[in-house]
Design an enzyme around this catalytic site. Structure first.
Site, PDB file in Angstrom:
ATOM      1  N   SER A   1       0.903  -1.211   0.081  1.00  0.00           N
ATOM      2  CA  SER A   1      -0.039  -0.026  -0.145  1.00  0.00           C
ATOM      3  C   SER A   1       0.947   0.685  -0.163  1.00  0.00           C
ATOM      4  O   SER A   1       1.516   1.824  -0.713  1.00  0.00           O
ATOM      5  CB  SER A   1      -0.521   0.400   0.761  1.00  0.00           C
ATOM      6  OG  SER A   1      -1.824   0.927   0.822  1.00  0.00           O
TER       7      SER A   1
ATOM      8  N   HIS B   1      -8.717  -0.134  -0.576  1.00  0.00           N
ATOM      9  CA  HIS B   1      -8.607  -0.673  -1.094  1.00  0.00           C
ATOM     10  C   HIS B   1      -9.796  -1.035  -1.905  1.00  0.00           C
ATOM     11  O   HIS B   1      -9.629  -2.268  -2.528  1.00  0.00           O
ATOM     12  CB  HIS B   1      -7.099  -1.217  -1.091  1.00  0.00           C
ATOM     13  CG  HIS B   1      -5.630  -1.259  -0.672  1.00  0.00           C
ATOM     14  ND1 HIS B   1      -5.291  -0.358  -2.218  1.00  0.00           N
ATOM     15  CD2 HIS B   1      -5.175  -1.368  -0.215  1.00  0.00           C
ATOM     16  CE1 HIS B   1      -4.589  -0.273  -1.415  1.00  0.00           C
ATOM     17  NE2 HIS B   1      -4.343  -0.136  -0.308  1.00  0.00           N
TER      18      HIS B   1
END
Length: 298
Positions: A75, A184
């Site tokens: 991430s 996400h």
């Protein structure tokens, strides 16, 4: 956070000083003193984590740590990897990730999004539970971290239903995470669209070291990086795939740079992970261990 590294080499604190000049506040002081509510605000957390990862890497290299075969990040860590690989400029990226955090927080009102960790259940069962629970909402697998460890995200009510569905399917644990941003998941599409405009103007160069993207592919150049950093916001991070590809390319030593040891632990859970030497540089002793393991560049 990394307190024992602050005086190891000037490169460490210099990195935080650079970030402070961009952000307008003392970043090192915030990491050490808080306050917690400021430290935990994603608009601050993201640039601070970026600074931490880059500071550790710069210090490792300044003290003789060698170049590496490949880089990856989970991430936000993808930005750190791209900075360390020479693709993104650090100062520019500090502001880039601050805005990323702001866009993410503004995309979903507080309380309307959630995330949960699912342990001890096959990926396919987690996906089926999410489909079953979503209803008119969104609940999807968003972090494939290691075998038996998946994080889900989406609308709060749908995620709560998915937690119960995962438990019913035999999950060892299924627990809500203390976050307000469903990272996400498709709910991040509005944030991604805003972020894409910033990426269009960003100075992005071909990486000097191969960097794995969130989906396990290798970035091929500036345009693939722009597209990947946009798509990453609303698509799953497939860390188990990334780790598996590092192992299959013959990597024998894995170093996690930054606070904590989460990724080091995930790497050990992968097929072949226990055969690796895995080190997490989260302090001065761990830094020395990493330098020793890599021959200090010799």
């Amino acid at each position: 956070m990394l307190a024992s590294l602050s005086d190891v080499h000037p490169a460490f604190r210099a990195t935080f000083d650079e970030a402070s000049e961009v952000l307008g506040y003392d970043t090192w002081a915030m990491t050490q003193e808080g306050p917690a509510e400021a430290l935990n605000a994603t608009v601050n957390t993201q640039p601070l984590l970026l600074a931490a990862g880059v500071a550790v890497w710069r210090t490792f290299r300044a003290l003789g740590g060698p170049p590496v075969s490949a880089m990856a990040g989970h991430s936000l860590g993808e930005f750190s990897a791209l900075v360390c690989a020479g693709s993104l400029q650090f100062r520019d990226t500090v502001e880039l990730v601050r805005q990323r955090g702001r866009f993410m927080q503004e995309a979903v009102p507080t309380g309307e999004g959630a995330m949960a960790a699912i342990l001890g259940l096959d990926d396919s069962d987690v996906e089926a539970a999410c489909r079953e629970a979503a209803g008119e909402g969104i609940a999807e697998a968003v972090n494939y971290n290691s075998p038996g460890q998946v994080v889900i995200a989406g609308d709060t009510a749908a995620v709560e239903r998915a937690i119960q569905a995962c438990k019913a399917r035999g999950a060892k644990r299924a627990v809500a995470l203390p976050v307000s941003v469903p990272s996400h998941s498709p709910l991040m599409q509005p944030a991604a669209d805003r972020f894409r405009a910033l990426l269009a103007d960003a100075d992005i160069r071909p990486p000097e070291t191969p960097v794995y993207a969130f989906d396990g592919s290798l970035y091929s150049g500036p345009e693939s990086i722009r597209e990947g950093l946009y798509r990453q916001l609303f698509n799953p991070v497939r860390w188990s795939t990334i780790g598996g590809r590092l192992i299959s390319m013959g990597v024998r030593v894995v170093i996690e740079a930054g606070p904590g040891k989460v990724l080091a632990g995930l790497m050990r859970r992968l097929d072949g992970g226990r055969d690796l030497q895995i080190l997490a540089i989260d302090g001065a002793e761990a830094l020395q261990a990493a330098l020793d393991a890599t021959g200090k560049g010799e």
